[in-house]
Design a protein around this motif. Structure first.
Motif, PDB file in Angstrom:
ATOM      1  N   SER A   1       6.919 -21.222  22.489  1.00  0.00           N
ATOM      2  CA  SER A   1       5.812 -20.861  22.068  1.00  0.00           C
ATOM      3  C   SER A   1       5.625 -19.629  22.319  1.00  0.00           C
ATOM      4  N   HIS A   2       6.617 -18.486  22.243  1.00  0.00           N
ATOM      5  CA  HIS A   2       6.493 -17.128  22.459  1.00  0.00           C
ATOM      6  C   HIS A   2       7.345 -16.478  21.362  1.00  0.00           C
ATOM      7  N   PHE A   3       7.071 -15.190  21.021  1.00  0.00           N
ATOM      8  CA  PHE A   3       7.833 -14.471  20.185  1.00  0.00           C
ATOM      9  C   PHE A   3       8.339 -13.212  20.876  1.00  0.00           C
ATOM     10  N   ARG A   4       9.210 -12.375  20.489  1.00  0.00           N
ATOM     11  CA  ARG A   4       9.351 -11.355  21.038  1.00  0.00           C
ATOM     12  C   ARG A   4       9.106 -10.194  19.769  1.00  0.00           C
ATOM     13  N   THR A   5       8.522  -8.926  20.345  1.00  0.00           N
ATOM     14  CA  THR A   5       8.446  -7.914  19.261  1.00  0.00           C
ATOM     15  C   THR A   5       8.750  -6.635  20.035  1.00  0.00           C
ATOM     16  N   ILE A   6       8.605  -5.420  19.116  1.00  0.00           N
ATOM     17  CA  ILE A   6       9.178  -4.365  19.785  1.00  0.00           C
ATOM     18  C   ILE A   6       8.059  -3.203  19.611  1.00  0.00           C
ATOM     19  N   THR A   7       7.958  -2.514  20.389  1.00  0.00           N
ATOM     20  CA  THR A   7       6.797  -1.272  20.428  1.00  0.00           C
ATOM     21  C   THR A   7       7.406  -0.215  19.815  1.00  0.00           C
ATOM     22  N   LEU A   8       8.521  -0.078  19.162  1.00  0.00           N
ATOM     23  CA  LEU A   8       9.213   1.270  18.957  1.00  0.00           C
ATOM     24  C   LEU A   8       8.645   1.914  17.692  1.00  0.00           C
ATOM     25  N   PRO A   9       8.203   1.053  16.365  1.00  0.00           N
ATOM     26  CA  PRO A   9       7.700   1.850  15.438  1.00  0.00           C
ATOM     27  C   PRO A   9       6.395   2.449  15.365  1.00  0.00           C
ATOM     28  N   ARG A  10       6.171   3.526  14.738  1.00  0.00           N
ATOM     29  CA  ARG A  10       4.836   4.400  14.737  1.00  0.00           C
ATOM     30  C   ARG A  10       3.514   3.332  14.415  1.00  0.00           C
ATOM     31  N   VAL A  11       2.529   3.867  15.124  1.00  0.00           N
ATOM     32  CA  VAL A  11       1.214   2.877  14.944  1.00  0.00           C
ATOM     33  C   VAL A  11       0.894   2.543  13.822  1.00  0.00           C
ATOM     34  N   GLU A  12       1.067   3.278  12.613  1.00  0.00           N
ATOM     35  CA  GLU A  12       0.614   2.777  11.289  1.00  0.00           C
ATOM     36  C   GLU A  12       1.560   1.667  10.818  1.00  0.00           C
ATOM     37  N   ILE A  13       2.774   1.590  11.500  1.00  0.00           N
ATOM     38  CA  ILE A  13       3.701   0.515  10.647  1.00  0.00           C
ATOM     39  C   ILE A  13       3.529  -0.701  11.564  1.00  0.00           C
ATOM     40  N   LEU A  14       3.132  -0.660  12.939  1.00  0.00           N
ATOM     41  CA  LEU A  14       2.655  -1.496  13.765  1.00  0.00           C
ATOM     42  C   LEU A  14       1.452  -2.213  13.189  1.00  0.00           C
ATOM     43  N   ALA A  15       0.474  -1.325  12.926  1.00  0.00           N
ATOM     44  CA  ALA A  15      -0.966  -1.935  12.472  1.00  0.00           C
ATOM     45  C   ALA A  15      -0.808  -2.747  11.045  1.00  0.00           C
ATOM     46  N   GLU A  16       0.062  -2.351  10.300  1.00  0.00           N
ATOM     47  CA  GLU A  16       0.235  -3.039   9.150  1.00  0.00           C
ATOM     48  C   GLU A  16       0.736  -4.553   9.382  1.00  0.00           C
ATOM     49  N   ALA A  17       2.005  -4.484  10.247  1.00  0.00           N
ATOM     50  CA  ALA A  17       2.507  -5.948  10.617  1.00  0.00           C
ATOM     51  C   ALA A  17       1.293  -6.770  11.366  1.00  0.00           C
ATOM     52  N   TYR A  18       0.656  -6.319  12.239  1.00  0.00           N
ATOM     53  CA  TYR A  18      -0.481  -6.987  13.096  1.00  0.00           C
ATOM     54  C   TYR A  18      -1.451  -7.358  12.009  1.00  0.00           C
ATOM     55  N   ASP A  19      -1.752  -6.581  11.074  1.00  0.00           N
ATOM     56  CA  ASP A  19      -2.914  -7.275  10.084  1.00  0.00           C
ATOM     57  C   ASP A  19      -2.198  -8.491   9.457  1.00  0.00           C
ATOM     58  N   LYS A  20      -1.046  -8.306   8.981  1.00  0.00           N
ATOM     59  CA  LYS A  20      -0.135  -9.349   8.234  1.00  0.00           C
ATOM     60  C   LYS A  20      -0.258 -10.470   9.097  1.00  0.00           C
ATOM     61  N   LEU A  21       0.207 -10.397  10.528  1.00  0.00           N
ATOM     62  CA  LEU A  21       0.271 -11.408  11.471  1.00  0.00           C
ATOM     63  C   LEU A  21      -1.105 -12.037  11.774  1.00  0.00           C
ATOM     64  N   GLU A  22      -2.147 -11.264  11.678  1.00  0.00           N
ATOM     65  CA  GLU A  22      -3.739 -11.847  11.703  1.00  0.00           C
ATOM     66  C   GLU A  22      -3.740 -12.837  10.533  1.00  0.00           C
ATOM     67  N   LYS A  23      -3.636 -12.262   9.439  1.00  0.00           N
ATOM     68  CA  LYS A  23      -3.924 -12.830   8.198  1.00  0.00           C
ATOM     69  C   LYS A  23      -3.277 -14.314   8.194  1.00  0.00           C
ATOM     70  N   PHE A  24      -2.006 -14.142   8.460  1.00  0.00           N
ATOM     71  CA  PHE A  24      -1.099 -15.597   8.615  1.00  0.00           C
ATOM     72  C   PHE A  24      -1.778 -16.572   9.584  1.00  0.00           C
ATOM     73  N   MET A  25      -2.084 -16.085  10.867  1.00  0.00           N
ATOM     74  CA  MET A  25      -2.697 -16.886  11.980  1.00  0.00           C
ATOM     75  C   MET A  25      -3.957 -17.563  11.331  1.00  0.00           C
ATOM     76  N   ILE A  26      -4.843 -16.855  10.665  1.00  0.00           N
ATOM     77  CA  ILE A  26      -6.004 -17.256  10.451  1.00  0.00           C
ATOM     78  C   ILE A  26      -5.836 -18.419   9.227  1.00  0.00           C
ATOM     79  N   ARG A  27      -4.807 -18.105   8.298  1.00  0.00           N
ATOM     80  CA  ARG A  27      -4.484 -18.894   7.312  1.00  0.00           C
ATOM     81  C   ARG A  27      -4.128 -20.349   7.959  1.00  0.00           C
ATOM     82  N   HIS A  28      -3.220 -20.293   9.004  1.00  0.00           N
ATOM     83  CA  HIS A  28      -2.540 -21.500   9.500  1.00  0.00           C
ATOM     84  C   HIS A  28      -3.626 -22.096  10.895  1.00  0.00           C
ATOM     85  N   LYS A  29      -4.917 -21.498  10.649  1.00  0.00           N
ATOM     86  CA  LYS A  29      -6.006 -22.272  11.583  1.00  0.00           C
ATOM     87  C   LYS A  29      -5.901 -22.249  13.124  1.00  0.00           C
ATOM     88  N   ALA A  30      -5.421 -20.893  13.304  1.00  0.00           N
ATOM     89  CA  ALA A  30      -5.225 -20.783  14.978  1.00  0.00           C
ATOM     90  C   ALA A  30      -6.722 -20.409  15.248  1.00  0.00           C
TER      91      ALA A  30
END
Ligand SMILES: Cc1ncc(COP(=O)(O)O)c(C=O)c1O
Length: 400
Positions: free
Chosen positions: A371-400
């Motif tokens: 029930s966990h995942f590992r991610t990295i904090t190496l990319p620039r903030v803009e790249i991380l922000a885009e990935a987290y936006d996608k993750l958020e959309k995905f979680m909302i779609r899957h009714k978290a």
């Protein structure tokens, strides 16, 4: 039909979670899919460059050494530099004859388990922890016994569990500090306690300190423990020293009790059989220890911003919660598995639907990583922000 030669059990059972998710990701990429690969801890894949004076040292070594084989244990001058560096960092005196150079810490893990593990032997490993340890323990017929890292206490080790899980088959205690995958930095108190347990049960401690200079809190090396604790310390050049592809790492033994004499000789025999580590890359790694060190500060400054951003943003996403990392460049968020049977299904669905690639937590420990995942904090903030936006959309779609 030509007969099939059967693969050994050892090799068939290997599956290194971090690269395992790279296989379906490569298939998607082949089909033209754009992916954000947050699965591998390689700083050079992002905006961290190998400093130019390391590269110059490598070129010089190729031009000015004979390019023949080197010492099986590692270049003597390089081992001197490692001894000097350990003294400078931690104030400890390491015996140069007890240092061995490897093709990355990955090889050091293989050599150690090759020398240590017999069928049925048990090795205590932090859970979750870096998967290579479990892979090689199993490869040599041993059993990984995890001791829990406590999420509610910022992933500090459960020292009581560690003690309770020692049996007459236990051969060693592994510590990974700073920790991959949680980003935790162990306290001096916990490390001292683990050292005391090791001394009490006459067990060696193996401390993997490959992220020792990437921390936001003070780092205490297990090389500083009292001399009655027999230790092997691992370190390498893939993270702090920004040369992962050059494959340089090392181990050293501190063992006044001579508990590890046979193990050290077992490691040396394997070092001789593999002939030697890459000679020019050792010269470059030596230069990285002896030249200006400001690149480390620069790296830490950038990582701090990225980790802070990730901590805030990930905790805003429904169904995700995460602790603030104190070191390395990883985070290990907890995910509510609404639509998925396992964290691996979650990771694969996210990859397919949004093109963001994480590693499933169970790949770092079946018992304490689910029930966990590992991610990295190496990319620039803009790249991380885009990935987290996608993750958020995905979680909302899957009714978290
Ligand atoms: C804790 C830990 N040890 C060892 C390694 C392997 O390092 P190397 O590139 O030196 O083989 C890694 C790589 O991610 C790691 O996280």
């Amino acid at each position: 039909m030509v007969r099939q030669i059967q693969v050994s059990r050892r090799a068939a059972e290997m599956n290194y979670a971090i690269r395992e998710v790279a296989v379906p990701a490569a298939e998607l990429a082949k089909k033209g899919r754009k992916l954000c690969m947050l699965n591998i801890g390689d700083p050079n894949k992002w905006d961290f460059e190998t400093p130019s004076y390391f590269k110059a040292a490598l070129r010089k070594a190729v031009d000015h050494t004979d390019n023949g084989y080197g010492d099986s244990q590692g270049n003597p001058e390089f081992r001197d530099a490692i001894v000097a560096r350990e003294k400078e960092k931690h104030g400890v005196t390491v015996d140069k004859d007890k240092v061995f150079v490897t093709s990355g810490v990955g090889e050091a893990i293989n050599l150690l388990m090759g020398a240590l593990v017999e069928q049925g032997d048990e090795i205590l490993v932090p859970g979750p922890g870096y998967p290579s340890y479990m892979q090689y323990i199993n490869f040599y017929g041993g059993k990984t016994v995890p001791y829990r890292m406590i999420e509610e206490e910022n992933w500090r080790p459960d020292v009581d569990m560690l003690r309770k899980r020692i049996t007459d088959k236990t051969k060693a205690i592994i510590v990974i500090n700073p920790n991959n995958p949680t980003g935790a930095v162990f306290s001096r108190k916990d490390l001292t306690e683990i050292g005391n347990i090791a001394a009490e049960f006459e067990l060696p401690v193996v401390s993997d300190e490959i992220y020792d200079k990437i921390t936001e809190v003070p780092f205490y090396s297990m090389s500083r423990l009292p001399s009655d604790v027999s230790r092997i310390i691992f370190n390498g050049f893939s993270k702090v020293n920004l040369m992962p592809g050059w494959r340089v790492g090392y181990g050293y033994v501190m063992d006044e009790n001579h508990m590890l004499d046979q193990i050290f000789e077992g490691i040396m025999k394997q070092c001789r059989a593999r002939i030697c580590p890459n000679v020019p890359c050792q010269w470059a790694a030596q230069a990285s220890l002896q030249g200006p060190q400001d690149y480390i500060e620069d790296m830490n400054r950038r990582l701090k911003d990225r980790a802070e951003f990730s901590y805030e943003r990930l905790n805003e996403i429904p169904g995700i919660s995460v602790n603030k990392p104190q070191g390395a460049f990883y985070m290990f968020p907890k995910v509510e598995l609404t639509d998925w049977k396992s964290d691996k299904d979650f990771v694969l669905d996210l990859m397919n639907e949004e093109g963001v690639v994480f590693v499933h937590g169970s790949g770092f420990c079946q018992e304490f990583g689910q029930s966990h995942f590992r991610t990295i904090t190496l990319p620039r903030v803009e790249i991380l922000a885009e990935a987290y936006d996608k993750l958020e959309k995905f979680m909302i779609r899957h009714k978290a």
